[in-house]
Design a protein around this motif. Structure first.
Motif, mmCIF file in Angstrom:
data_model
loop_
_atom_site.group_PDB
_atom_site.id
_atom_site.type_symbol
_atom_site.label_atom_id
_atom_site.label_comp_id
_atom_site.label_asym_id
_atom_site.label_seq_id
_atom_site.Cartn_x
_atom_site.Cartn_y
_atom_site.Cartn_z
ATOM 1 N N UNK A 1 0.828 -1.215 0.000
ATOM 2 C CA UNK A 1 0.000 0.000 0.000
ATOM 3 C C UNK A 1 0.859 1.261 0.000
ATOM 4 N N UNK A 2 1.773 1.312 -0.927
ATOM 5 C CA UNK A 2 2.596 2.507 -1.022
ATOM 6 C C UNK A 2 3.916 2.342 -0.308
ATOM 7 N N UNK A 3 4.474 3.468 0.113
ATOM 8 C CA UNK A 3 5.822 3.481 0.669
ATOM 9 C C UNK A 3 5.858 4.171 2.020
ATOM 10 N N UNK A 4 6.707 3.678 2.883
ATOM 11 C CA UNK A 4 6.984 4.353 4.154
ATOM 12 C C UNK A 4 7.747 5.645 3.855
ATOM 13 N N UNK A 5 7.336 6.727 4.528
ATOM 14 C CA UNK A 5 8.062 7.993 4.457
ATOM 15 C C UNK A 5 8.503 8.376 5.868
ATOM 16 N N UNK A 6 9.460 9.256 5.954
ATOM 17 C CA UNK A 6 9.994 9.655 7.253
ATOM 18 C C UNK A 6 9.390 10.987 7.669
ATOM 19 N N UNK A 7 8.671 10.988 8.798
ATOM 20 C CA UNK A 7 8.045 12.188 9.349
ATOM 21 C C UNK A 7 8.847 12.634 10.571
ATOM 22 N N UNK A 8 9.004 13.937 10.731
ATOM 23 C CA UNK A 8 9.849 14.422 11.825
ATOM 24 C C UNK A 8 9.395 15.795 12.312
ATOM 25 N N UNK A 9 9.804 16.108 13.546
ATOM 26 C CA UNK A 9 9.496 17.418 14.128
ATOM 27 C C UNK A 9 10.348 18.522 13.505
ATOM 28 N N UNK A 10 11.592 18.172 13.166
ATOM 29 C CA UNK A 10 12.506 19.122 12.544
ATOM 30 C C UNK A 10 12.858 18.624 11.142
ATOM 31 N N UNK B 1 -7.296 -3.712 -1.423
ATOM 32 C CA UNK B 1 -6.529 -2.948 -0.451
ATOM 33 C C UNK B 1 -5.228 -2.427 -1.051
ATOM 34 N N UNK B 2 -4.620 -3.210 -1.939
ATOM 35 C CA UNK B 2 -3.398 -2.741 -2.598
ATOM 36 C C UNK B 2 -3.691 -1.509 -3.449
ATOM 37 N N UNK B 3 -4.748 -1.586 -4.251
ATOM 38 C CA UNK B 3 -5.098 -0.452 -5.119
ATOM 39 C C UNK B 3 -5.481 0.774 -4.301
ATOM 40 N N UNK B 4 -6.358 0.581 -3.328
ATOM 41 C CA UNK B 4 -6.810 1.729 -2.531
ATOM 42 C C UNK B 4 -5.686 2.257 -1.658
ATOM 43 N N UNK B 5 -4.831 1.350 -1.137
ATOM 44 C CA UNK B 5 -3.739 1.777 -0.274
ATOM 45 C C UNK B 5 -2.738 2.645 -1.008
ATOM 46 N N UNK B 6 -2.388 2.255 -2.234
ATOM 47 C CA UNK B 6 -1.455 3.065 -3.020
ATOM 48 C C UNK B 6 -2.049 4.446 -3.306
#
Length: 339
Positions: A147-156, A269-274
């Motif tokens: 379902x797509x890709x992990x991205x990195x979220x951060x405070x800074x 779920x794969x289609x909707x997740x992407x």
């Protein structure tokens, strides 16, 4: 022939127990849990799958879906399945790797896959191998999803590996190998349960988290982590699994119907997740002031260099050597244009 009253009572009790046992096997609902938030497309697809299961088994396989982590972390879901408090789960690649570490080849290896084509090719080749390993641990894989890709979220803002080494990085509790790997890469991992991510970001226990964008939107992680590093860190993979014990209660015909419904659910779920992954990023950027940090070729090469260096620690540690060698050879052949 006449029977004594005690014998008649015993016969009656045995008959009732047999009836109740039969009814229980036919009508007791299956309990499936997932971290996917309630009322999302994943939750709705699982409920639709449950209706298909019920229809395909003449009511024998009714399904209750517990969404949003209401049954605990993925580690807890697996424990509950092993003691029959749950019967099935939609697990991420992280949770699946707790059942068998071979599945870590997907979601726990940064920057191994360049695009969905590579991921789909590897999953297609490796699914039978991984399913056999998972079956040996007492679970049946009904379908695979991504379902797509992990991205990195951060405070800074984080742009380089050096930036992330200065952060307090979330990692999954109960996975000491991954924690050790991140330490060897020079990062500062903080191991907590996935259900505690939001509160830990608020308190400052962590300030950086690799996360699927749709979960960042649903959990409002963007409010405490308003920066996102926009590159495909790792694919978001998963599978629907059911305990072997529960699966064996169904006839081959019923299993075929349930499997077919699960495979269709996996495709949905794969289609909707992407799609939702990309749409979630757009919504957070346009409506919630998420700042997407773009990558150039120089930055990508820096991240790839750090990841490639880590591969030596991943093989035979995070991922069994046999699985690592097979997947990397598959990728090599695929990139060279071979099958």
């Amino acid at each position: 022939m006449t029977f004594s009253t005690p014998f008649k009572r015993s016969l009656l009790v045995c008959s009732l127990l047999a009836i109740f046992s039969t009814l229980s096997g036919l009508g007791a609902p299956l309990r499936l849990a997932t971290l996917a938030p309630k009322d999302t497309s994943f939750d709705k697809t699982l409920r639709k799958m449950g209706q298909d299961w019920k229809a395909g088994t003449n009511g024998k396989a009714s399904l209750i879906v517990y969404a949003g982590g209401s049954q605990g972390s993925e580690s807890e879901l697996i424990k509950k399945m092993r003691i029959n408090r749950l019967h099935a789960a939609l697990l991420t690649g992280i949770g699946l790797s707790e059942i068998d570490e071979s599945v870590a080849i997907f979601q726990k290896v940064p920057l191994l896959y360049q695009d969905f084509g590579e991921l789909e090719h590897v999953m297609g080749k490796m699914a039978p191998v991984l399913e056999e390993r998972i079956l040996s641990k007492g679970f049946v894989v009904l379908c695979w999803i991504d379902s797509g890709w992990v991205h990195i979220f951060s405070k800074k803002p984080i742009l380089t590996p050096e930036d992330m080494r200065e952060s307090k990085l979330f990692t999954w509790a109960g996975d000491p190998k991954q924690t050790d790997l991140l330490k060897k890469m020079g990062f500062r991992p903080i191991a907590i349960d996935s259900t505690d991510i939001v509160s830990s970001m608020t308190t400052g226990l962590i300030d950086t988290v690799p996360m699927p964008p749709f979960y960042a939107l649903a959990s409002q992680t963007y409010s405490t982590a308003p920066y996102m590093l926009d590159f495909n860190y790792a694919p978001i993979t998963g599978a629907i699994v059911i305990t072997k014990t529960m699966w064996n209660r169904f006839s081959p015909e019923e299993q075929n119907a349930m499997k077919a419904a699960a495979v269709e659910a996996g495709k949905e779920m794969t289609a909707s997740g992407r799609n939702e992954s990309e749409e979630s990023i757009r919504v957070m950027v346009d409506s919630w002031n998420l700042k997407s940090q773009e990558m150039n070729d120089d930055l990508r090469s820096k991240w790839q260099a750090v990841s490639t260096e880590a591969y030596g620690h991943i093989r035979d540690n995070t991922v069994p050597g046999e699985i690592w060698d097979r997947v990397t050879q598959i990728l090599t052949n695929y990139r060279a244009g071979a099958n």
